[in-house]
Enzyme design. Structure first.
Site, PDB file in Angstrom:
ATOM      1  N   ALA A 108       0.854  -1.194   0.000  1.00 32.65           N
ATOM      2  CA  ALA A 108       0.000   0.000   0.000  1.00 32.65           C
ATOM      3  C   ALA A 108       0.883   1.234   0.000  1.00 32.65           C
ATOM      4  CB  ALA A 108      -0.888   0.012   1.244  1.00 32.65           C
ATOM      5  N   LYS A 109       0.532   2.200  -0.825  1.00 34.07           N
ATOM      6  CA  LYS A 109       1.228   3.481  -0.747  1.00 34.07           C
ATOM      7  C   LYS A 109       0.427   4.316   0.250  1.00 34.07           C
ATOM      8  CE  LYS A 109       3.559   6.749  -3.813  1.00 34.07           C
ATOM      9  NZ  LYS A 109       4.914   6.644  -3.295  1.00 34.07           N
ATOM     10  N   ALA A 110       0.680   4.032   1.526  1.00 33.66           N
ATOM     11  CA  ALA A 110      -0.077   4.648   2.611  1.00 33.66           C
ATOM     12  C   ALA A 110       0.778   5.704   3.286  1.00 33.66           C
ATOM     13  CB  ALA A 110      -0.492   3.580   3.614  1.00 33.66           C
ATOM     14  N   TYR A 132       5.335   6.067   5.574  1.00 38.77           N
ATOM     15  CA  TYR A 132       6.481   6.894   5.177  1.00 38.77           C
ATOM     16  C   TYR A 132       7.296   7.409   6.353  1.00 38.77           C
ATOM     17  CZ  TYR A 132       5.930   6.153   0.338  1.00 38.77           C
ATOM     18  OH  TYR A 132       5.907   5.526  -0.887  1.00 38.77           O
TER      19      TYR A 132
END
Ligand code: PPE
Length: 311
Positions: free
Chosen positions: A156-158, A162
C-alpha cells in the site's frame, strides 16, 4: 514546493491557498491516508500522464488495504486529474492524488470520519537532484528496517508508512549520504526511502522480488519491461547488501527519481555504468512519448479546452 493555481478537493477546483483541512483530521494524527505520485510529461502530442491507469489502480488497492472506501471512482479521479493539469497549464508536472480520513472523531479507529480526496499538481525536478541523474548518488544501508509484510501492508502506498522512509533518509543524510537503502528484517535489500533498487552484474540485471517488503513500483515494472525489450534478462529475487557492494552498477527507480544511478553504497564505489545510462535514456524517451513501442502507457491530456481554464 512551487505553488500552482488550482487544487482539486472533494469534487471542486479551489485556489491553492484555500486547500486547507482542520487540525483534528484523523489522517494528520495517525497517518491514515493513501496517495500516489504520478508524472505528466511533455510529449510531441502535448502533455501526457505516464501509466495513469496503473497508478490509479494502485491507489484503489492501497485504499482497499486500509478498508477505506473512496468516495470517487477511479474514472472520476482520472477525469479530475486531466482537468486539473489543463487548468494549471503546466506541460510537465508531478501529480499527487491522495485520500485520507478527515475530521470527525479521534481515536485510532477511523469510525465514521469522512474520506477526503485531493489532487495537487506542481513542477518537481528529479527527486534525488537533477545533477545526480547523471553523476549518481551516494547511498547508505539504513539501520532502520523496511516495514515487514505483517507490520503495515508494504504494497500500500499509505501515508503513515512513510515514517519508515523519513527516519531512514534522515539518518543517511545526517551521515553525509544522499539516500538510504532499507533492508528487510531478514537482511534482504528492499527499497530506497522513495525508490526501488536494481543491481547490474556481468550483464545481468536483478531487483528485489515483490515479496521483499517493497512497494510494487510502476517505474520498476516499466524498467523491467523496457530492459527485456532491449534484450536484457531481468531477474527478481533476493538481493543482499554484498550484492550491492560488488555490483557493476546499481540504480534506483521511482516516479519522482525516474532512473537515477547510484555511484556508491556504504562508500563501496560502484560507478555509473552503461546499462543504467541506456535504461535511463530509454525510460525518458518512453515517458516523453519518443518511443512508439510504449505509446499505450501515455494518457494524453486534452488541454485545448478553454472552458477548463481559468484566467
Ligand atoms: N519504493 C518506495 C518506498 C516509494 O516511495 C516509491 C515511490 C517507489 C518505491 C517507486 O514507486 P513508483 O513511483 O511507482 O515507481 N516514491 C514516490 C515519492 C515519495 C515521496 O513523495 O517522497 C514517487 O516516486 O513518486
Amino acid at each position: 514546493m512551487r505553488e500552482t493555481e488550482t487544487i482539486w478537493m472533494n469534487g471542486e477546483f479551489i485556489p491553492w491557498k484555500d486547500a486547507t483541512i482542520h487540525v483534528g483530521a484523523h489522517g494528520l494524527h495517525y497517518g491514515t491516508g493513501v496517495f500516489e505520485g504520478i508524472r505528466c510529461y511533455e510529449t510531441p502530442q502535448g502533455p501526457a500522464v505516464f501509466r495513469l491507469k496503473e497508478h490509479l489502480d494502485r491507489l484503489a488497492s492501497s485504499a482497499k488495504l486500509l478498508h477505506m472506501e473512496l468516495p470517487y471512482g477511479v474514472e472520476e479521479i482520472r477525469t479530475a486529474m486531466h482537468e486539473l493539469i489543463g487548468r494549471n497549464g503546466l506541460a510537465e508536472c508531478y501529480v499527487r492524488p491522495f485520500a485520507f480520513y478527515g475530521y470527525g472523531e479521534l481515536g485510532v479507529h477511523t469510525g465514521d470520519n469522512p474520506v477526503e480526496v485531493v489532487i495537487m499538481s506542481w513542477p518537481w525536478g528529479n527527486y534525488l537532484g537533477d545533477e545526480n541523474a547523471g553523476s549518481g548518488i551516494r547511498a547508505k544501508i539504513s539501520s532502520w528496517q523496511r516495514v515487514g509484510a505483517n507490520t503495515i501492508p508494504h504494497v500500500a502506498k499509505a501515508t503513515g508508512i512513510y515514517l519508515n522512509s523519513m527516519l531512514a533518509v534522515h539518518e543517511a543524510q545526517r551521515a553525509g549520504y544522499d539516500e538510504a537503502i532499507l533492508l528487510t528484517a531478514d537482511g534482504f535489500v528492499a527499497d530506497g526511502s522513495g525508490e526501488n533498487v536494481f543491481v547490474v552484474k556481468d550483464g545481468r540485471i536483478w531487483t528485489p522480488s515483490l515479496s521483499t517488503s517493497i512497494l510494487p513500483g510502476i517505474t520498476r515494472d516499466t524498467v523491467i519491461q523496457i530492459a527485456q525489450d532491449l534484450g536484457y534478462v531481468v531477474e527478481e529475487g533476493n538481493v543482499i547488501r554484498s550484492d550491492l557492494y560488488l555490483a557493476d552498477e546499481v540504480f534506483m527507480t521511482g516516479t519522482a527519481a525516474e532512473v537515477t544511478p547510484v555511484r556508491s553504497v556504504d562508500d563501496h564505489e560502484v560507478g555509473v555504468g552503461p546499462v543504467t545510462l541506456e535504461l535511463q535514456k530509454a525510460y525518458l524517451d518512453t515517458v516523453r512519448g519518443r518511443s512508439e513501442r510504449w505509446g499505450h502507457w501515455l494518457d494524453h491530456v486534452n488541454v485545448d479546452e478553454p472552458a477548463t481554464r481559468e484566467a
